[in-house]
Scaffold this active site. Structure first.
Site, PDB file in Angstrom:
ATOM      1  N   CYS A  94      16.027  -3.376   3.047  1.00 31.78           N
ATOM      2  CA  CYS A  94      16.693  -3.980   1.896  1.00 31.78           C
ATOM      3  C   CYS A  94      18.176  -3.656   1.901  1.00 31.78           C
ATOM      4  O   CYS A  94      18.956  -4.296   1.214  1.00 31.78           O
ATOM      5  CB  CYS A  94      16.068  -3.493   0.609  1.00 31.78           C
ATOM      6  SG  CYS A  94      16.293  -1.737   0.413  1.00 31.78           S
ATOM      7  N   GLU A 106      -0.309  -4.134   1.401  1.00 25.18           N
ATOM      8  CA  GLU A 106      -1.558  -4.319   2.156  1.00 25.18           C
ATOM      9  C   GLU A 106      -1.296  -4.542   3.643  1.00 25.18           C
ATOM     10  O   GLU A 106      -2.221  -4.554   4.451  1.00 25.18           O
ATOM     11  CB  GLU A 106      -2.391  -5.461   1.554  1.00 25.18           C
ATOM     12  CG  GLU A 106      -1.745  -6.845   1.572  1.00 25.18           C
ATOM     13  CD  GLU A 106      -0.822  -7.127   0.377  1.00 25.18           C
ATOM     14  OE1 GLU A 106      -0.024  -6.243  -0.009  1.00 25.18           O
ATOM     15  OE2 GLU A 106      -0.890  -8.254  -0.151  1.00 25.18           O
ATOM     16  N   SER A 144      10.209  -8.010  -3.154  1.00 34.02           N
ATOM     17  CA  SER A 144      11.094  -9.184  -3.157  1.00 34.02           C
ATOM     18  C   SER A 144      11.468  -9.580  -4.594  1.00 34.02           C
ATOM     19  O   SER A 144      10.756  -9.238  -5.552  1.00 34.02           O
ATOM     20  CB  SER A 144      10.386 -10.344  -2.458  1.00 34.02           C
ATOM     21  OG  SER A 144       9.187 -10.633  -3.136  1.00 34.02           O
ATOM     22  N   LYS A 193       0.067   1.655  -5.353  1.00 33.74           N
ATOM     23  CA  LYS A 193      -0.505   0.422  -4.766  1.00 33.74           C
ATOM     24  C   LYS A 193       0.434   0.045  -3.617  1.00 33.74           C
ATOM     25  O   LYS A 193       1.460  -0.611  -3.817  1.00 33.74           O
ATOM     26  CB  LYS A 193      -0.567  -0.676  -5.825  1.00 33.74           C
ATOM     27  CG  LYS A 193      -1.605  -1.761  -5.579  1.00 33.74           C
ATOM     28  CD  LYS A 193      -1.488  -2.460  -4.258  1.00 33.74           C
ATOM     29  CE  LYS A 193      -0.408  -3.519  -4.218  1.00 33.74           C
ATOM     30  NZ  LYS A 193      -0.213  -4.091  -2.838  1.00 33.74           N
ATOM     31  N   PHE A 196       6.269  -3.543   2.223  1.00 36.66           N
ATOM     32  CA  PHE A 196       5.806  -3.182   3.568  1.00 36.66           C
ATOM     33  C   PHE A 196       6.857  -2.437   4.368  1.00 36.66           C
ATOM     34  O   PHE A 196       6.533  -1.728   5.321  1.00 36.66           O
ATOM     35  CB  PHE A 196       5.370  -4.448   4.335  1.00 36.66           C
ATOM     36  CG  PHE A 196       6.525  -5.225   4.939  1.00 36.66           C
ATOM     37  CD1 PHE A 196       7.077  -4.843   6.156  1.00 36.66           C
ATOM     38  CD2 PHE A 196       7.065  -6.331   4.289  1.00 36.66           C
ATOM     39  CE1 PHE A 196       8.150  -5.546   6.708  1.00 36.66           C
ATOM     40  CE2 PHE A 196       8.144  -7.026   4.828  1.00 36.66           C
ATOM     41  CZ  PHE A 196       8.683  -6.627   6.041  1.00 36.66           C
TER      42      PHE A 196
HETATM   43  P1  NAD Z   1       6.712  -8.388  -1.617  1.00 40.37           P
HETATM   44  O1  NAD Z   1       7.434  -8.680  -2.874  1.00 40.37           O
HETATM   45  O2  NAD Z   1       6.022  -9.502  -0.920  1.00 40.37           O
HETATM   46  O3  NAD Z   1       5.563  -7.296  -1.883  1.00 40.37           O
HETATM   47  C1  NAD Z   1       5.849  -6.078  -2.560  1.00 40.37           C
HETATM   48  C2  NAD Z   1       4.570  -5.611  -3.268  1.00 40.37           C
HETATM   49  O4  NAD Z   1       4.174  -6.610  -4.211  1.00 40.37           O
HETATM   50  C3  NAD Z   1       3.392  -5.394  -2.325  1.00 40.37           C
HETATM   51  O5  NAD Z   1       2.717  -4.219  -2.711  1.00 40.37           O
HETATM   52  C4  NAD Z   1       2.541  -6.638  -2.529  1.00 40.37           C
HETATM   53  O6  NAD Z   1       1.168  -6.392  -2.367  1.00 40.37           O
HETATM   54  C5  NAD Z   1       2.842  -7.030  -3.962  1.00 40.37           C
HETATM   55  N1  NAD Z   1       2.785  -8.497  -4.163  1.00 40.37           N
HETATM   56  C6  NAD Z   1       3.130  -9.448  -3.264  1.00 40.37           C
HETATM   57  N2  NAD Z   1       2.955 -10.681  -3.798  1.00 40.37           N
HETATM   58  C7  NAD Z   1       2.502 -10.480  -5.060  1.00 40.37           C
HETATM   59  C8  NAD Z   1       2.146 -11.372  -6.117  1.00 40.37           C
HETATM   60  N3  NAD Z   1       2.220 -12.702  -5.984  1.00 40.37           N
HETATM   61  N4  NAD Z   1       1.734 -10.841  -7.281  1.00 40.37           N
HETATM   62  C9  NAD Z   1       1.661  -9.502  -7.430  1.00 40.37           C
HETATM   63  N5  NAD Z   1       1.970  -8.622  -6.457  1.00 40.37           N
HETATM   64  C10 NAD Z   1       2.398  -9.098  -5.285  1.00 40.37           C
HETATM   65  O7  NAD Z   1       7.741  -7.644  -0.654  1.00 40.37           O
HETATM   66  P2  NAD Z   1       7.535  -7.216   0.863  1.00 40.37           P
HETATM   67  O8  NAD Z   1       7.545  -8.446   1.719  1.00 40.37           O
HETATM   68  O9  NAD Z   1       6.404  -6.270   0.990  1.00 40.37           O
HETATM   69  O10 NAD Z   1       8.875  -6.382   1.107  1.00 40.37           O
HETATM   70  C11 NAD Z   1      10.098  -6.948   1.486  1.00 40.37           C
HETATM   71  C12 NAD Z   1      10.964  -7.227   0.279  1.00 40.37           C
HETATM   72  O11 NAD Z   1      11.203  -6.011  -0.427  1.00 40.37           O
HETATM   73  C13 NAD Z   1      12.357  -7.733   0.645  1.00 40.37           C
HETATM   74  O12 NAD Z   1      12.705  -8.740  -0.269  1.00 40.37           O
HETATM   75  C14 NAD Z   1      13.249  -6.514   0.485  1.00 40.37           C
HETATM   76  O13 NAD Z   1      14.603  -6.784   0.217  1.00 40.37           O
HETATM   77  C15 NAD Z   1      12.600  -5.856  -0.668  1.00 40.37           C
HETATM   78  N6  NAD Z   1      12.938  -4.454  -0.723  1.00 40.37           N
HETATM   79  C16 NAD Z   1      13.821  -4.058  -1.691  1.00 40.37           C
HETATM   80  C17 NAD Z   1      14.194  -2.735  -1.761  1.00 40.37           C
HETATM   81  C18 NAD Z   1      15.139  -2.272  -2.807  1.00 40.37           C
HETATM   82  O14 NAD Z   1      15.293  -1.068  -2.951  1.00 40.37           O
HETATM   83  N7  NAD Z   1      15.778  -3.139  -3.561  1.00 40.37           N
HETATM   84  C19 NAD Z   1      13.668  -1.800  -0.858  1.00 40.37           C
HETATM   85  C20 NAD Z   1      12.762  -2.241   0.107  1.00 40.37           C
HETATM   86  C21 NAD Z   1      12.401  -3.574   0.150  1.00 40.37           C
END
Ligand code: NAD
Length: 512
Positions: A296, A191, A241, A188, A164
């Site tokens: 991040c 959401e 994450s 994808k 997000f």
């Molecule tokens: P998230 O992991 O909750 O979601 C990321 C994606 O995974 C979304 O598209 C979501 O729909 C999907 N998703 C979520 N739960 C899922 C599940 N149980 N099964 C399958 N798919 C699932 O992350 P977020 O809250 O959207 O973003 C923040 C996180 O992203 C933080 O931990 C941040 O550090 C990390 N981040 C990392 C970087 C990097 O380059 N390392 C960059 C940006 C964000």
């Protein structure tokens, strides 16, 4: 690079309409019957809904991408280059409307949203060099009359699953190189803030990208799981994450896909005793609270070495009341709300647990008047001092405007703290001592290092990637490693002997 004039008429603005999929070059309304809420974080209201894809809807996107692949792959490098230039110019021309979508759904203030888009555009610019980037290698006369050469070819249908916190930039990290290399792409998005994806899809269509080359499926775990198991998807790029990144990597690779999965972070900023206190405090506040800490590469924890601690904490604390918290509609706002109420409350909870575990709350953002006066997901800039490694506020990725300070005695203590942390995304060191900075760069087990630079996000012609639990997979994202990720090598060994010169030889081919 040519600056493109902004259009006088806005292209589209955030509306109450449901956010649909984009398949085969057009918007496609969901048929699964499942939808999710999309909030305006500044008001706390549900602003619109988003379709959540079924397995069949993901399959339809994959079929469209697969149908488009042979034609796109055969499209000349010059034509793909032209398309990348047009996409780049359209994104720049429409950056303010794209930024409005980010502010409306993520909550980030316009200056921050425009910064995100500018860093995304860098990736489009990198991809305009695709003819140069896809040059192979050629070895003449490896044996008598025999030449060997390497070409790099696209993989096919590839998918990107994004978080997000960067709804425009992270998709651009992926699709710029993916489609420039000749793949077709399925995005994808998160959401929580899905509208930017459709806006970008419209720009790609306007740029002349053929239908089916770029597709969007809105959705949740159902869509993600189908992407991970679909036999016609060759590779998956993920950013999000750490627990989900690990799951994506394990599931995707088990299903035979190439996967790069970037995870969470806990970025440490080391401040040595000789550092300039004002410079370090400005950097800690900018990198700790920018985008409300939802980056991040945000600085999550300051590591104050020796005598620097008291003056540094004082200097950071003095700056916090001046950080202007507000909605993106307020031109003076520097820090917007958090993305959801649930996330806001989780971030705020560390201001309860930290003092209970022995830390000192220096600034408490829970008292920010906007939270009481509005229904938005606001939290003021917060600071916790005397944090130790076993405390929850140190162990967890907070991902909000709560900066922590850990005090250590020596450089070695600081280094050990960073290297013992399970994450290894980014880190920074602040010092006037070049030798100490170089030693840190040599010693630290982290993928991206800043020397007096608090957010060392690499430019698009390098690649982005953390170490340890911040990245699963072999290749970093975008830049040269992105080109490697989205192509596979083919090595050709060739000769053109004259007829009548051949003979049967059952020995293994030798080159001498
Ligand atoms: P998230 O992991 O909750 O979601 C990321 C994606 O995974 C979304 O598209 C979501 O729909 C999907 N998703 C979520 N739960 C899922 C599940 N149980 N099964 C399958 N798919 C699932 O992350 P977020 O809250 O959207 O973003 C923040 C996180 O992203 C933080 O931990 C941040 O550090 C990390 N981040 C990392 C970087 C990097 O380059 N390392 C960059 C940006 C964000």
């Amino acid at each position: 690079m040519t600056q493109v004039a902004e259009p006088e008429i806005a292209r589209s603005t955030p509306s109450a309409e449901t956010v649909h999929h984009w398949i085969g070059g057009r918007r496609v309304a969901g048929t699964s019957g499942r939808k999710g809420p999309v909030y305006d974080p500044a008001t706390g209201q549900i602003a619109r809904e988003v379709d959540l894809a079924s397995v069949a809807e993901v399959d339809a996107a994959v079929a469209a991408a697969q149908a488009a692949f042979p034609g796109w792959r055969a499209t000349s490098l010059s034509k793909r280059t032209e398309a990348m230039f047009r996409i780049r110019n359209l994104v720049e021309a429409h950056r303010r409307e794209l930024a409005a979508h980010l502010t409306a759904e993520h909550g980030k203030v316009p200056s921050d949203a425009l910064g995100e888009i500018a860093r995304g555009i860098e990736n489009l610019e990198f991809a305009t060099s695709i003819p140069n980037l896809l040059k192979g290698g050629f070895s003449e006369q490896v044996s008598t009359g025999i030449d060997v050469y390497q070409i790099r070819q696209p993989l096919g249908v590839v998918a990107g699953i994004t978080p997000f916190n960067f709804p425009a930039m992270v998709p651009m990290w992926m699709f710029a190189n993916a489609i420039a290399c000749g793949n077709t792409f399925i995005l994808k998005p998160s959401e929580k803030d899905p509208s930017a994806s459709i806006f970008m899809a419209e720009l790609l269509k306007e740029a002349g990208v053929p239908d089916g080359v770029f597709n969007v499926v809105q959705g949740d775990k159902v869509a993600v799981d189908r992407i991970l198991e679909h036999p016609d998807i060759a590779a998956v790029s993920f950013v999000g994450s750490t627990p989900i990144a690990r799951y994506i990597y394990e599931t995707g690779t088990r299903n035979g896909k190439r996967v790069q999965a970037l995870g969470g972070a806990k970025n440490h900023m080391i401040v040595l005793p000789d550092a300039d206190i004002d410079m370090a405090a400005d950097a800690a506040v900018s990198a700790g609270y920018g985008s409300s800490g939802e980056r991040c590469m945000a600085i999550a924890t300051v590591v104050a070495v020796g005598s620097v601690a008291d003056p540094l904490v004082e200097a950071i604390a003095a700056r916090l009341p001046k950080v202007k918290v507000g909605p993106g509609t307020d031109p003076e706002a520097e820090m917007g709300p958090l993305v959801t109420k649930q996330h806001r409350d989780k971030v705020a909870s560390y201001l309860d647990s930290a003092p209970a575990q022995g830390a000192t709350v220096v600034a408490d953002g829970r008292e920010h008047p906007l939270y009481r006066e509005s229904k938005g997901f606001f939290l003021g800039a917060s600071l916790i001092d005397h944090v130790r490694p076993e405390m929850d506020c140190y162990r967890d990725e907070i991902f909000g405007p709560v900066l922590t300070v850990t005090r250590v005695a020596t450089y070695e203590d600081a280094l050990n703290l960073v290297n013992d942390n399970p994450y290894g995304n980014g880190t920074a060191i602040f010092t006037r001592d070049g030798g100490a900075a170089r030693q840190y760069q040599f010693d630290v087990n982290v993928g991206m290092v800043g020397i007096n630079v608090p957010i060392p996000v690499p430019v698009a012609y390098y690649s982005f990637g953390g170490w340890k639990a911040s990245l699963f997979g072999d290749l970093h994202m975008y830049g040269p490693e992105g080109i490697q990720f989205y192509t596979r090598a083919k090595i050709v060994t060739s000769r053109w002997p004259d007829p009548g010169t051949s003979k049967v030889d059952l020995g293994f081919p030798r080159t001498r």
